[in-house]
Design an enzyme around this catalytic site. Sequence first.
Site, short mmCIF file in Angstrom:
data_model
loop_
_atom_site.label_atom_id
_atom_site.label_comp_id
_atom_site.label_asym_id
_atom_site.label_seq_id
_atom_site.Cartn_x
_atom_site.Cartn_y
_atom_site.Cartn_z
N CYS A 73 0.99 -0.99 -0.01
CA CYS A 73 -0.18 0.03 0.25
C CYS A 73 0.94 1.22 0.07
CB CYS A 73 -0.90 0.01 1.32
SG CYS A 73 -2.05 1.49 1.27
N CYS A 101 -0.41 4.02 2.26
CA CYS A 101 -0.24 3.87 3.70
C CYS A 101 1.19 4.14 3.91
CB CYS A 101 -0.62 2.38 4.18
SG CYS A 101 -2.14 1.97 3.60
N ASP A 102 2.01 3.57 3.34
CA ASP A 102 3.47 3.64 3.60
C ASP A 102 4.44 4.44 2.87
OD1 ASP A 102 2.83 1.79 5.49
OD2 ASP A 102 2.92 0.14 4.11
#
Length: 319
Positions: free
Chosen positions: A146, A149-150
Amino acid sequence: MQFSLGATQAGKPAVEQDVIILGTGPAGLAAAIYAARADRKPLVLAGPDLGGQVALTNAVENYPGFPESVGGGDLFSMFQKQAERFGAVLDFSTANEVDLTVHPFRILADTGEYHAKTLIAATGASPRRLGVPGEDTLLGKGVSYCATCDGAFFRGRNVLVVGGGDSALEEGIFLTRYVSQATIVHRRNELRAGTLLRERAEHNEKIHFLMETVVDEIRGEESVQSVAVHNVKTGKQDVLPVEGVFIFIGHEPNTAVFRGKLDMDPKGYIRIDDRMRTSVPGVFAAGEAADSVFRQIATSAGMGVAAAISAERWLEENK
Ligand code: NAP
């Protein structure tokens, strides 16, 4: 099949619902909006991935009605609010077991046992794993599925992006906000992604392509330090010094809870007819749990709507 906890859990009476929906992605929440507007007060069991894949998407540019694009998390919140406004109830738990041999159907979730006259399976799909050494052990330590997200953790670093489809290119382009260089590693010499994303990626100076190449191992102790790859044509091996590996090689349907209980295709997608009916009367399926072809937010939402309408008709016909 017998539930280990019997008809009720620890003496707590099981709650019976007209409609229970498993999943909170676009399919599950679109079904919830329609079932709620039909006054069925649907119960939605969220499952482990609240909001499904859309909640992890940075910007959605192709969902009708949002000409300027919309954040995936924002879209999920709007779906949720709309469903709750009409009386849908979200339960933040996961269904661990279902019994479809009895009616009402029995669902055993983290929060207790539920009985459903109709069930809509909208459990979605999850990222496919590469299956190479280091992938599991370095998950969250440089391995990610992701970018939204990261990505920010990789500011100024070099990363690999594995895959040649729309997801790999879209996420790779997103990562260039942060990273110094994103190398897209693809197993063939031709990308699967569509023209628009391909052109955008090719014109992005932070993106490099490594074609006809596969990942053999992700290496590192505390975090990712390098990735071993080889060229599928020449066999030439190489070790690339990168600190992040983002994997976008497709998805697997989240249908394990229905295995052996509903008809599925060989890849585990639930088989449905044109009314979203599964092999068990009263059980419907929608979204990526039952769709390996279109896999769009709009198509999943449409399937959710269709499943809710079919469930409503089934309830009317089977009073
Ligand atoms: P996808 O289209 O199935 O592409 C998966 C990619 O991963 C392919 O390039 C495939 O290689 C590669 N791959 C699969 N298994 C692999 C393995 N074990 N090792 C190495 N590589 C592997 O999946 P996706 O990119 O997630 O897209 C899914 C759907 O969503 C598509 O319909 C796509 O159009 C859509 N989507 C659209 C957008 C958009 O329109 N903005 C954005 C994201 C996704 P091969 O090419 O050799 O098979």
